[in-house]
Scaffold this motif. Structure first.
Motif, PDB file in Angstrom:
ATOM      1  N   PRO A 382     -27.906  30.031 -25.002  1.00  0.00           N
ATOM      2  CA  PRO A 382     -28.962  30.947 -24.548  1.00  0.00           C
ATOM      3  C   PRO A 382     -30.067  31.144 -25.591  1.00  0.00           C
ATOM      4  CG  PRO A 382     -26.793  31.877 -24.105  1.00  0.00           C
ATOM      5  CD  PRO A 382     -26.576  30.650 -24.930  1.00  0.00           C
ATOM      6  N   SER A 383     -29.710  30.990 -26.876  1.00  0.00           N
ATOM      7  CA  SER A 383     -30.713  31.262 -27.911  1.00  0.00           C
ATOM      8  C   SER A 383     -31.615  30.072 -28.189  1.00  0.00           C
ATOM      9  CB  SER A 383     -30.011  31.700 -29.199  1.00  0.00           C
ATOM     10  OG  SER A 383     -29.240  30.625 -29.705  1.00  0.00           O
ATOM     11  N   ARG A 384     -31.255  28.914 -27.679  1.00  0.00           N
ATOM     12  CA  ARG A 384     -32.127  27.749 -27.904  1.00  0.00           C
ATOM     13  C   ARG A 384     -32.002  26.781 -26.734  1.00  0.00           C
ATOM     14  NH1 ARG A 384     -29.111  23.844 -31.875  1.00  0.00           N
ATOM     15  NH2 ARG A 384     -27.008  24.365 -31.317  1.00  0.00           N
ATOM     16  N   LEU A 385     -32.451  27.256 -25.576  1.00  0.00           N
ATOM     17  CA  LEU A 385     -32.362  26.440 -24.363  1.00  0.00           C
ATOM     18  C   LEU A 385     -33.235  25.192 -24.440  1.00  0.00           C
ATOM     19  CD1 LEU A 385     -32.133  29.046 -21.454  1.00  0.00           C
ATOM     20  CD2 LEU A 385     -30.349  27.559 -22.366  1.00  0.00           C
ATOM     21  N   ASP A 386     -34.218  25.185 -25.350  1.00  0.00           N
ATOM     22  CA  ASP A 386     -35.042  23.989 -25.500  1.00  0.00           C
ATOM     23  C   ASP A 386     -34.232  22.839 -26.097  1.00  0.00           C
ATOM     24  OD1 ASP A 386     -34.822  25.650 -27.737  1.00  0.00           O
ATOM     25  OD2 ASP A 386     -36.532  24.651 -28.693  1.00  0.00           O
ATOM     26  N   GLN A 387     -33.247  23.180 -26.955  1.00  0.00           N
ATOM     27  CA  GLN A 387     -32.447  22.122 -27.574  1.00  0.00           C
ATOM     28  C   GLN A 387     -31.110  21.887 -26.872  1.00  0.00           C
ATOM     29  OE1 GLN A 387     -32.313  22.520 -32.004  1.00  0.00           O
ATOM     30  NE2 GLN A 387     -33.909  24.041 -31.608  1.00  0.00           N
ATOM     31  N   VAL A 388     -30.454  22.972 -26.450  1.00  0.00           N
ATOM     32  CA  VAL A 388     -29.186  22.850 -25.721  1.00  0.00           C
ATOM     33  C   VAL A 388     -29.388  23.564 -24.388  1.00  0.00           C
ATOM     34  CG1 VAL A 388     -26.692  23.191 -25.798  1.00  0.00           C
ATOM     35  CG2 VAL A 388     -27.981  22.960 -27.940  1.00  0.00           C
ATOM     36  N   PRO A 389     -29.992  22.860 -23.435  1.00  0.00           N
ATOM     37  CA  PRO A 389     -30.379  23.511 -22.175  1.00  0.00           C
ATOM     38  C   PRO A 389     -29.189  23.734 -21.241  1.00  0.00           C
ATOM     39  CG  PRO A 389     -30.882  21.178 -22.068  1.00  0.00           C
ATOM     40  CD  PRO A 389     -30.352  21.430 -23.463  1.00  0.00           C
ATOM     41  N   HIS A 390     -29.377  24.630 -20.293  1.00  0.00           N
ATOM     42  CA  HIS A 390     -28.446  24.712 -19.164  1.00  0.00           C
ATOM     43  C   HIS A 390     -28.470  23.369 -18.446  1.00  0.00           C
ATOM     44  CE1 HIS A 390     -27.881  28.879 -19.847  1.00  0.00           C
ATOM     45  NE2 HIS A 390     -28.977  29.321 -19.269  1.00  0.00           N
ATOM     46  N   ILE A 391     -27.306  22.956 -17.982  1.00  0.00           N
ATOM     47  CA  ILE A 391     -27.223  21.617 -17.402  1.00  0.00           C
ATOM     48  C   ILE A 391     -26.775  21.666 -15.952  1.00  0.00           C
ATOM     49  CG2 ILE A 391     -25.656  19.609 -17.445  1.00  0.00           C
ATOM     50  CD1 ILE A 391     -26.296  19.309 -20.370  1.00  0.00           C
ATOM     51  N   LEU A 392     -27.463  20.900 -15.118  1.00  0.00           N
ATOM     52  CA  LEU A 392     -27.069  20.659 -13.735  1.00  0.00           C
ATOM     53  C   LEU A 392     -26.401  19.291 -13.730  1.00  0.00           C
ATOM     54  CD1 LEU A 392     -29.848  22.342 -13.878  1.00  0.00           C
ATOM     55  CD2 LEU A 392     -30.043  21.821 -11.451  1.00  0.00           C
ATOM     56  N   ARG A 393     -25.093  19.275 -13.487  1.00  0.00           N
ATOM     57  CA  ARG A 393     -24.316  18.076 -13.716  1.00  0.00           C
ATOM     58  C   ARG A 393     -23.916  17.428 -12.389  1.00  0.00           C
ATOM     59  NH1 ARG A 393     -18.465  17.798 -16.752  1.00  0.00           N
ATOM     60  NH2 ARG A 393     -17.876  18.863 -14.838  1.00  0.00           N
ATOM     61  N   PHE A 394     -24.188  16.130 -12.272  1.00  0.00           N
ATOM     62  CA  PHE A 394     -23.888  15.399 -11.034  1.00  0.00           C
ATOM     63  C   PHE A 394     -23.124  14.110 -11.351  1.00  0.00           C
ATOM     64  CE2 PHE A 394     -27.803  17.836 -10.502  1.00  0.00           C
ATOM     65  CZ  PHE A 394     -27.510  18.576  -9.365  1.00  0.00           C
ATOM     66  N   GLY A 395     -21.942  14.026 -10.797  1.00  0.00           N
ATOM     67  CA  GLY A 395     -21.123  12.832 -11.004  1.00  0.00           C
ATOM     68  C   GLY A 395     -21.287  11.866  -9.834  1.00  0.00           C
ATOM     69  N   PHE A 396     -21.349  10.579 -10.156  1.00  0.00           N
ATOM     70  CA  PHE A 396     -21.528   9.563  -9.107  1.00  0.00           C
ATOM     71  C   PHE A 396     -20.339   8.621  -9.114  1.00  0.00           C
ATOM     72  CE2 PHE A 396     -25.537  11.409 -10.005  1.00  0.00           C
ATOM     73  CZ  PHE A 396     -26.106  11.572  -8.752  1.00  0.00           C
ATOM     74  N   THR A 397     -19.526   8.781  -8.108  1.00  0.00           N
ATOM     75  CA  THR A 397     -18.310   8.002  -7.991  1.00  0.00           C
ATOM     76  C   THR A 397     -18.589   6.887  -7.005  1.00  0.00           C
ATOM     77  OG1 THR A 397     -17.133  10.085  -8.284  1.00  0.00           O
ATOM     78  CG2 THR A 397     -15.855   8.210  -7.513  1.00  0.00           C
ATOM     79  N   PRO A 398     -18.760   5.652  -7.483  1.00  0.00           N
ATOM     80  CA  PRO A 398     -19.184   4.590  -6.563  1.00  0.00           C
ATOM     81  C   PRO A 398     -18.176   4.288  -5.468  1.00  0.00           C
ATOM     82  CG  PRO A 398     -18.758   3.738  -8.774  1.00  0.00           C
ATOM     83  CD  PRO A 398     -18.670   5.225  -8.867  1.00  0.00           C
ATOM     84  N   LEU A 399     -16.952   4.796  -5.620  1.00  0.00           N
ATOM     85  CA  LEU A 399     -15.968   4.586  -4.551  1.00  0.00           C
ATOM     86  C   LEU A 399     -16.376   5.312  -3.278  1.00  0.00           C
ATOM     87  CD1 LEU A 399     -12.488   5.003  -6.309  1.00  0.00           C
ATOM     88  CD2 LEU A 399     -13.422   2.903  -5.337  1.00  0.00           C
ATOM     89  N   TYR A 400     -17.012   6.471  -3.429  1.00  0.00           N
ATOM     90  CA  TYR A 400     -17.314   7.230  -2.207  1.00  0.00           C
ATOM     91  C   TYR A 400     -18.730   7.785  -2.143  1.00  0.00           C
ATOM     92  CZ  TYR A 400     -15.291  11.039  -5.152  1.00  0.00           C
ATOM     93  OH  TYR A 400     -14.974  11.900  -6.161  1.00  0.00           O
ATOM     94  N   ILE A 401     -19.590   7.416  -3.091  1.00  0.00           N
ATOM     95  CA  ILE A 401     -20.985   7.847  -3.047  1.00  0.00           C
ATOM     96  C   ILE A 401     -21.868   6.627  -2.787  1.00  0.00           C
ATOM     97  CG2 ILE A 401     -22.888   8.867  -4.387  1.00  0.00           C
ATOM     98  CD1 ILE A 401     -20.734  10.891  -3.605  1.00  0.00           C
ATOM     99  N   GLY A 402     -22.836   6.811  -1.896  1.00  0.00           N
ATOM    100  CA  GLY A 402     -23.730   5.701  -1.577  1.00  0.00           C
ATOM    101  C   GLY A 402     -25.173   6.028  -1.946  1.00  0.00           C
ATOM    102  N   PHE A 403     -26.063   5.074  -1.664  1.00  0.00           N
ATOM    103  CA  PHE A 403     -27.464   5.222  -2.073  1.00  0.00           C
ATOM    104  C   PHE A 403     -28.192   6.294  -1.243  1.00  0.00           C
ATOM    105  CE2 PHE A 403     -26.052   1.133  -3.585  1.00  0.00           C
ATOM    106  CZ  PHE A 403     -26.553   1.098  -4.875  1.00  0.00           C
TER     107      PHE A 403
END
Lengths: 434, 434
Positions: A382-403
């Motif tokens: 929280p004190s330095r979001l410019d360097q360690v920002p909040h992250i929106l994380r998305f995993g892409f599993t090619p077994l079941y995710i498509g284009f």
């Protein structure tokens, strides 16, 4: 600009697309959190039912032999071995990632100490951004062994620490938060040149990217069963030791099933040969059987080129997502935190938001979840979001995710940001807990 | 002489008899091995199916919160607590018995060391007949802490070792092999009087006999989920620490879910308050959910008097079995190895055979299994079978075993011995492995 039509065409031409049929995914959900909990294989329910009703309920205690329960840890270990460049008999399924780390890190420290007559090697090096459980286990062992756990803030600090004080370099190949990937082979070679051993956490590698433990000449590896291996919530983990180390020293969690002859019920411990000594107590059979179904979903890709083909698709998916997210959502401050060079990235893409939306990450993820797009949120500093920002994380599993899934996810993100719906109070009321 | 008719009358008058309906047992099987692997509750299949299909398959990652996965270890721990005399919040489900022993034994040693300025307390005492995994874990920790593991061959040797050298007295309340039971309260008081701590393994106690940890003023306890708790093969285990100890020191298996704030993802370990610090990694949810169904089968006895009533029936069953076995099979050399005084015995009865049949135990057990009477075999010391005989082990779970079952089991044993069918080669060909 890539269109949804283009993405549908890519899916239609994708030889791996049929692998999605192995999974049961809820309608209307776009699941981009397989890096936290893999999706459910259709085969799992029937298999676990068989274990419960037939193997346990009907055959009872006999199943330790007749249903092969005793062989499950090695059988599934060997299957995982095919995904990580291990030979048969080198990998075993047991306990949790944390516990397996405790085992291999202790073994590594014992070997280093035995070979270090001068007693100079007293430092364990890792990254402050490593998954916390790895750091906690290392902290415990450093204290126990009178050693120092030294954490670096940036990968560039590591080379200076590869010296004759270093005992073990303990790294997670793909960072859980940013998706950044180490060069396992180069890093291992550098650690070896300094006379140290390496311990690799493959939690975000196994089943996500091709791993070649022998090719990298790694010393020890551990990994998670419930992420890209689709083993189910809290599935057992795995552990690998290079054969040159496997028979040296005990690991300290010397339970009876790691004994050379458990059914002699001897009062003294004598470790089994090889990787079997890394088993501790009786394995949780229901969860272990479910793990096998998950691993099988990855082996099903072997006729299509296996992990190499999955990786190729994963790169295409993550490249597309990163590009579309910046192209279509950049005006709202979205930028990509994960490395843009695919070779330095696992199978996930992490986004962040620039000021003035730099604190909106949690609410944006919640608004996406509300729309059925499941990613997750990892808080920044929280004190330095410019360097360690909040992250929106998305995993892409090619077994079941498509284009087209990628296109749709970005479309939802764009709509959430353009409409401002994330500003609604319901998306802001509680802290993230997963 | 008791007749089968008498036994049927006892069953008809038994208010606990209906509890058997909770289990699915194969037709034609008389299951006397619940002390090794408990029988399958009917509720388990549907519950695990729900976890797989709905909680995992449909709700995916959300279920850590919405389905209460995060609370399972404490919720089931509290249920087990009701069976062992623990207050709510003192017991937690985690990992395996071996691993939980590693945690509590380390914690106990750390406390003793901190309170022992002179450094004299360097001995861990246990029994050579203890279940091997307990001895292996203690052996590992003794070596790690520069201590001595001293094993006694007979319980009478223990008092002389209760002195100012003793750090921890580590015992299993009910011996896995003979069924002999310690007086937990008296032994704990004697250890405390000597300034030492106690660690109790309740593997053959929890769900088998009433346990009163607070009444006994015990320090630490661990136990197994897959025996009398009916949790399924390799079900997770449990761990209890007296509140006076729970917040002192870390346990060394410092995984992220034992952290005070796991979702802060802090780089430094800070243990959770109380028993939660005994959690290590992510729990195996399928196996944990199944354990809850097993524990519930015991709580279902609470309206009938709970563990007290179950114990009363267990004593009646084991007394009857011991008496009938000697009356009806004594002429073939059968004798009872377990203590005849019920207060000194768990919920199992072990038999042995006198010369000339002293080596026939394995074949006799196999012949019984062939007839559907499932007990098990524990090898003796081949060089002194008169003192450490081969054991035919029979567990009596009052939840699903009745008096006519006892009669039938003895009838089968009598027929196996009288007919000599155990002499057939097929019963002698391989060593016991379970």
């Amino acid at each position: 600009m890539t269109t949804r039509q283009d993405c549908l065409a890519l899916d239609a031409a994708d030889p791996l697309a049929t692998l999605k049929d192995q999974f049961s995914l809820p309608a209307g959900t776009l699941y981009l959190d397989g890096n936290s909990l893999g999706a459910m294989p259709k085969a799992t329910a029937a298999r676990v039912q068989q274990v419960i009703a037939e193997e346990w309920g009907r055959d009872l205690i006999k199943s330790w032999n007749t249903a092969g329960w005793m062989d499950l840890p090695g059988r599934i270990g060997d299957k995982i071995g095919r995904l990580i460049g291990a030979a048969p008999g080198e990998t075993i399924v047991a306990d949790s990632t944390s516990l397996n780390l405790y085992k291999v890190l202790t073994a590594a420290l014992r070997i280093v100490r035995a070979d270090d007559a001068a007693g100079r090697r007293t430092v364990i090096v890792s990254e402050r951004s490593n998954f916390p459980t790895d750091l906690y286990i290392a902290e415990s062992l450093a204290e126990q062994h009178g050693m120092t756990l030294q954490l670096v803030d940036h990968v560039d600090e590591i080379p200076a620490l590869l010296n004759d004080r270093l005992a073990v370099l303990m790294l997670t190949e793909v960072n859980y938060r940013t998706g950044r990937r180490h060069d396992m082979k180069a890093v291992t070679a550098a650690a070896h040149a300094a006379g140290a051993l390496t311990v690799w956490d493959l939690a975000h590698s196994a089943g996500a990217i091709p791993v070649d433990l022998h090719g990298a000449d790694a010393d020890y590896a551990i990994g998670c069963g419930y992420k890209y291996l689709n083993g189910g919530p809290g599935a057992p983990a795995f552990v690998w030791a290079h054969p040159r180390h496997a028979d040296r020293f005990w690991q300290p969690l010397s339970g009876w099933l790691g004994h050379a002859s458990p059914f002699q019920f001897s009062a003294r411990y004598a470790p089994a040969a090889g990787i079997k000594r890394y088993i501790c107590g009786t394995p949780a059979i229901l969860s272990t059987a479910a793990l096998e179904c998950g691993v099988d979903t990855l082996l099903a890709a072997e006729p299509f080129g296996g992990m190499g083909a999955l990786r190729e698709k994963s790169i295409a998916l993550t490249e597309l997502f990163a590009r579309l997210a910046e192209e279509r959502c950049g005006e709202h401050g979205v930028y990509v935190v994960s490395p843009r060079d695919a070779a330095q990235r696992g199978s996930q893409v992490c986004l962040a938001l620039k000021a003035p939306l730099h604190e909106a990450g949690y609410a944006v993820v919640q608004a996406l979840i509300e729309r059925g797009v499941i990613g997750d949120f990892r808080a920044g500093d929280p004190s330095r979001l410019d360097q360690v920002p909040h992250i929106l994380r998305f995993g892409f599993t090619p077994l079941y995710i498509g284009f087209a899934d990628v296109w749709d996810a970005v479309e939802h993100l764009q709509q959430v940001l353009a409409s401002g719906e994330w500003r609604e109070a319901r998306f802001n009321k509680k802290a993230a807990v997963t």
